[in-house]
Structures are given as C-alpha cells and as structure tokens.
Design a protein around this motif. Structure first.
Motif, PDB file in Angstrom:
ATOM      1  N   MET A 168       0.795  -1.229  -0.144  1.00 49.34           N
ATOM      2  CA  MET A 168       0.111   0.072   0.164  1.00 49.34           C
ATOM      3  C   MET A 168       0.914   1.234   0.098  1.00 49.34           C
ATOM      4  N   VAL A 169       0.671   2.200  -0.896  1.00 51.66           N
ATOM      5  CA  VAL A 169       1.586   3.287  -1.038  1.00 51.66           C
ATOM      6  C   VAL A 169       0.638   4.467  -0.644  1.00 51.66           C
ATOM      7  N   VAL A 170       0.615   5.164   0.499  1.00 46.72           N
ATOM      8  CA  VAL A 170      -0.058   6.222   0.818  1.00 46.72           C
ATOM      9  C   VAL A 170       0.752   7.701   0.706  1.00 46.72           C
ATOM     10  N   TYR A 171      -0.025   8.689   0.022  1.00 43.56           N
ATOM     11  CA  TYR A 171       1.050   9.769  -0.145  1.00 43.56           C
ATOM     12  C   TYR A 171       0.385  11.126   0.125  1.00 43.56           C
ATOM     13  N   GLU A 172       1.018  11.994   0.428  1.00 48.01           N
ATOM     14  CA  GLU A 172       0.567  13.461   0.678  1.00 48.01           C
ATOM     15  C   GLU A 172       1.273  14.421  -0.321  1.00 48.01           C
ATOM     16  N   SER A 173       0.163  15.049  -0.983  1.00 41.54           N
ATOM     17  CA  SER A 173       0.808  15.932  -2.275  1.00 41.54           C
ATOM     18  C   SER A 173       0.013  17.049  -2.281  1.00 41.54           C
ATOM     19  N   ALA A 188       3.790  -7.297  -7.301  1.00 42.97           N
ATOM     20  CA  ALA A 188       2.916  -7.540  -6.111  1.00 42.97           C
ATOM     21  C   ALA A 188       1.858  -6.854  -6.523  1.00 42.97           C
ATOM     22  N   LYS A 189       0.432  -7.120  -5.938  1.00 39.11           N
ATOM     23  CA  LYS A 189      -0.677  -6.257  -5.740  1.00 39.11           C
ATOM     24  C   LYS A 189      -0.201  -4.939  -5.081  1.00 39.11           C
ATOM     25  N   VAL A 190      -0.725  -4.003  -5.678  1.00 37.22           N
ATOM     26  CA  VAL A 190      -0.516  -2.404  -5.060  1.00 37.22           C
ATOM     27  C   VAL A 190      -1.563  -1.561  -4.985  1.00 37.22           C
ATOM     28  N   ASP A 191      -1.776  -0.862  -4.164  1.00 40.94           N
ATOM     29  CA  ASP A 191      -2.851   0.200  -4.012  1.00 40.94           C
ATOM     30  C   ASP A 191      -2.115   1.416  -3.611  1.00 40.94           C
ATOM     31  N   VAL A 192      -2.274   2.439  -4.610  1.00 38.43           N
ATOM     32  CA  VAL A 192      -1.971   3.854  -4.272  1.00 38.43           C
ATOM     33  C   VAL A 192      -3.019   4.843  -3.841  1.00 38.43           C
ATOM     34  N   VAL A 193      -2.835   5.409  -2.529  1.00 38.15           N
ATOM     35  CA  VAL A 193      -3.873   5.992  -2.171  1.00 38.15           C
ATOM     36  C   VAL A 193      -3.472   7.470  -1.603  1.00 38.15           C
ATOM     37  N   GLU A 194      -4.289   8.295  -2.009  1.00 33.15           N
ATOM     38  CA  GLU A 194      -4.265   9.879  -1.114  1.00 33.15           C
ATOM     39  C   GLU A 194      -4.309   9.883   0.060  1.00 33.15           C
ATOM     40  N   VAL A 195      -3.523  10.384   1.223  1.00 40.51           N
ATOM     41  CA  VAL A 195      -3.742  10.193   2.559  1.00 40.51           C
ATOM     42  C   VAL A 195      -5.240  10.409   3.018  1.00 40.51           C
ATOM     43  N   GLY A 196      -5.797  11.469   2.426  1.00 40.81           N
ATOM     44  CA  GLY A 196      -7.036  11.780   2.820  1.00 40.81           C
ATOM     45  C   GLY A 196      -8.184  10.903   2.803  1.00 40.81           C
ATOM     46  N   ARG A 197      -7.933   9.771   1.634  1.00 43.15           N
ATOM     47  CA  ARG A 197      -8.741   8.540   1.163  1.00 43.15           C
ATOM     48  C   ARG A 197      -8.307   7.531   1.762  1.00 43.15           C
ATOM     49  N   ALA A 198      -7.224   7.496   2.647  1.00 40.84           N
ATOM     50  CA  ALA A 198      -6.810   6.201   3.107  1.00 40.84           C
ATOM     51  C   ALA A 198      -7.417   5.659   4.443  1.00 40.84           C
ATOM     52  N   SER A 199      -7.587   4.568   4.319  1.00 38.15           N
ATOM     53  CA  SER A 199      -8.382   3.788   5.670  1.00 38.15           C
ATOM     54  C   SER A 199      -7.323   3.933   6.737  1.00 38.15           C
ATOM     55  N   THR A 200      -7.620   4.152   7.786  1.00 38.36           N
ATOM     56  CA  THR A 200      -6.501   3.993   9.106  1.00 38.36           C
ATOM     57  C   THR A 200      -6.583   2.467   9.669  1.00 38.36           C
ATOM     58  N   GLU A 201      -7.095   1.530   9.150  1.00 42.53           N
ATOM     59  CA  GLU A 201      -7.201   0.055   9.187  1.00 42.53           C
ATOM     60  C   GLU A 201      -6.524  -0.709   8.122  1.00 42.53           C
ATOM     61  N   ILE A 202      -5.471  -0.955   8.405  1.00 44.86           N
ATOM     62  CA  ILE A 202      -4.466  -1.522   7.392  1.00 44.86           C
ATOM     63  C   ILE A 202      -4.780  -3.133   7.468  1.00 44.86           C
ATOM     64  N   GLY A 203      -5.088  -3.484   6.463  1.00 43.25           N
ATOM     65  CA  GLY A 203      -5.386  -5.116   6.440  1.00 43.25           C
ATOM     66  C   GLY A 203      -4.393  -6.016   6.900  1.00 43.25           C
ATOM     67  N   VAL A 205       4.273   1.807   2.115  1.00 47.77           N
ATOM     68  CA  VAL A 205       5.059   2.918   1.731  1.00 47.77           C
ATOM     69  C   VAL A 205       4.292   4.332   1.985  1.00 47.77           C
ATOM     70  N   VAL A 206       4.826   4.987   2.694  1.00 48.48           N
ATOM     71  CA  VAL A 206       4.455   6.516   2.853  1.00 48.48           C
ATOM     72  C   VAL A 206       5.314   7.576   2.449  1.00 48.48           C
ATOM     73  N   GLY A 207       4.545   8.475   1.970  1.00 48.76           N
ATOM     74  CA  GLY A 207       5.696   9.792   1.088  1.00 48.76           C
ATOM     75  C   GLY A 207       4.949  10.900   1.259  1.00 48.76           C
ATOM     76  N   ARG A 220       0.960  13.399   9.240  1.00 51.60           N
ATOM     77  CA  ARG A 220       1.296  13.875  10.562  1.00 51.60           C
ATOM     78  C   ARG A 220       0.045  13.360  11.357  1.00 51.60           C
ATOM     79  N   GLU A 221      -1.147  13.350  10.853  1.00 50.08           N
ATOM     80  CA  GLU A 221      -2.644  13.010  11.619  1.00 50.08           C
ATOM     81  C   GLU A 221      -2.834  11.680  11.210  1.00 50.08           C
ATOM     82  N   TRP A 222      -2.544  11.149  10.127  1.00 49.67           N
ATOM     83  CA  TRP A 222      -2.747   9.688   9.759  1.00 49.67           C
ATOM     84  C   TRP A 222      -2.135   8.805  10.414  1.00 49.67           C
ATOM     85  N   ILE A 223      -0.767   8.727  10.288  1.00 51.92           N
ATOM     86  CA  ILE A 223       0.011   7.636  11.131  1.00 51.92           C
ATOM     87  C   ILE A 223      -0.402   7.480  12.417  1.00 51.92           C
ATOM     88  N   PRO A 224      -0.507   8.370  13.390  1.00 47.59           N
ATOM     89  CA  PRO A 224      -0.891   8.281  14.781  1.00 47.59           C
ATOM     90  C   PRO A 224      -2.122   7.374  14.925  1.00 47.59           C
TER      91      PRO A 224
END
Length: 211
Positions: free
Chosen positions: A40-45, A65-80, A87-89, A122-126
């Motif tokens: 899972m790739v989660v980005y802030e841009s 591998a399978k991969v999901d690329v998601v903008e952080v505002g749309r990313a779930s805080t529950e990782i399967g 991967v975060v950026g 900053r808000e998503w990871i915690p």
C-alpha cells in the motif's frame, strides 16, 4: 552468500538485504508469493509531484505484487492483514511534515485545488490500526538546492518516528526525490528513479515470501 540487490541513490548505493527479514520463511514458490504479496502506497501531495512519485513507485511494484496507491485523505486507518508493506511519502514543509499552517500557505501559492486537503501523514499515521509484523518504507520530496537541504532528513525522519511509535518496523532508510522549486517540477529522471525503486521493493517482497 551472494550480495543482495542494491539501489543507486543520490547518497550512494544502498543494500536492500534487510528485505530478507520481512518475516518467517514461507512455504510457497515465487508464483504463489507474487499472487499473495500486497503493498500500500499512501501519499501526501499538494502540487502533484508527490502524487507522481507515488504512482511511479506503484507502477514499479505492480510488476511483482498487488499494490494500492492512495491519497492520504482517502486512505483507511485500518491496514488489512494481507498488506505486507506500507510505503508512505510526503513533501517537506518548513523542515518537517506538513502542518495546518504550512498547508494553508501552500494553498495561497496557487489558484488550483490542492491534491491533499485536510488530513496529512502527521495526523494519519498516529491513528493507524495495523496488523502484527507490518513493515514500512518512507520517502519524501524536497528541493534540490541548497546543498544542505538535499542531505538533511526532515519530513521523512518525522514520518519514521511516527511509524516507530505505532510499532511498525522500518526495513530501509528513507528515499528522497527532488524538485526544482516549491511548486515543482520534479528534477529530470526522478519519476524513472521512483519506478525503479518500486520494482526493486516489489521484487524483494516477493523474494522474501518465497522459499
């Protein structure tokens, strides 16, 4: 033992053998591992450069591998539990992860809608709820000048600290991608470099899962 794969970065070659510690030995072959592996790739841009890097990393990884690329505002805080790599950026804002005031400043620099609006890393990871054993890798975008800025960790270091607080192990040092100015563009060759890095990560994940 034969040396592991290495990546040439602006700061020199980097050993990717820590991927051998992805988890306990599996009992599947390469084909089965490729079918199971997920990232899972989660980005802030804000102006689009971080999004381009995230998408390039995803294009590289999806070869293996399978991969999901998601903008952080749309990313779930529950990782399967099926996600093996996160991967975060983020861009660097005032020598760190973006804050509400730096986001407002970015908004004032353009008449176009920002890509990331509201929540950031900053808000998503915690707030993350993660499965046991999840591993992570961090990247950031930063100015290519002055020279000091190129080599001092800022946003990536902050993201790594937040991930560690959530009990998420980091397998590799952060990677950095360079822009020519606050609103870009990316330095020539950075998209290709990100795609190559993604391919190496994807291949390493699959290899670690296979016998």
């Amino acid at each position: 033992a034969a040396p592991g794969p290495r990546e040439q970065s602006p700061t020199g070659p980097r050993d990717l053998r820590p991927w051998q510690n992805l988890g306990p030995p599996a009992t599947v072959g390469m084909r089965e591992a490729a079918e199971m592996a997920r990232a899972m790739v989660v980005y802030e841009s804000y102006f689009g450069d971080g999004k381009r890097i995230a998408e390039a990393i995803g294009r590289g990884m999806v070869r293996f591998a399978k991969v999901d690329v998601v903008e952080v505002g749309r990313a779930s805080t529950e990782i399967g539990s099926d996600v093996h790599l996160l991967v975060v950026g983020s861009p660097n804002h005032a020598f760190g992860l973006p804050r509400p005031d730096s986001r407002s400043e970015a908004e004032s620099m353009t008449d176009q809608p920002l890509i990331s609006q509201g929540v950031g890393l900053r808000e998503w990871i915690p707030s993350l709820q993660v499965p046991s054993g999840l591993k992570a890798v961090v990247y950031d975008t930063r100015m290519d000048h002055p020279r000091l800025v190129r080599h001092v960790d800022h946003a990536s270091h902050s993201a790594e600290k937040l991930l560690r607080k959530r009990g998420i192990a980091l397998l590799l040092p952060a990677e950095h991608y360079f822009v020519e100015g606050p609103q870009g563009p990316l330095v020539e060759g950075e998209v290709a470099r990100a795609e190559n890095w993604g391919a190496e990560l994807g291949a390493a994940v699959v290899g670690a899962m296979a016998v």
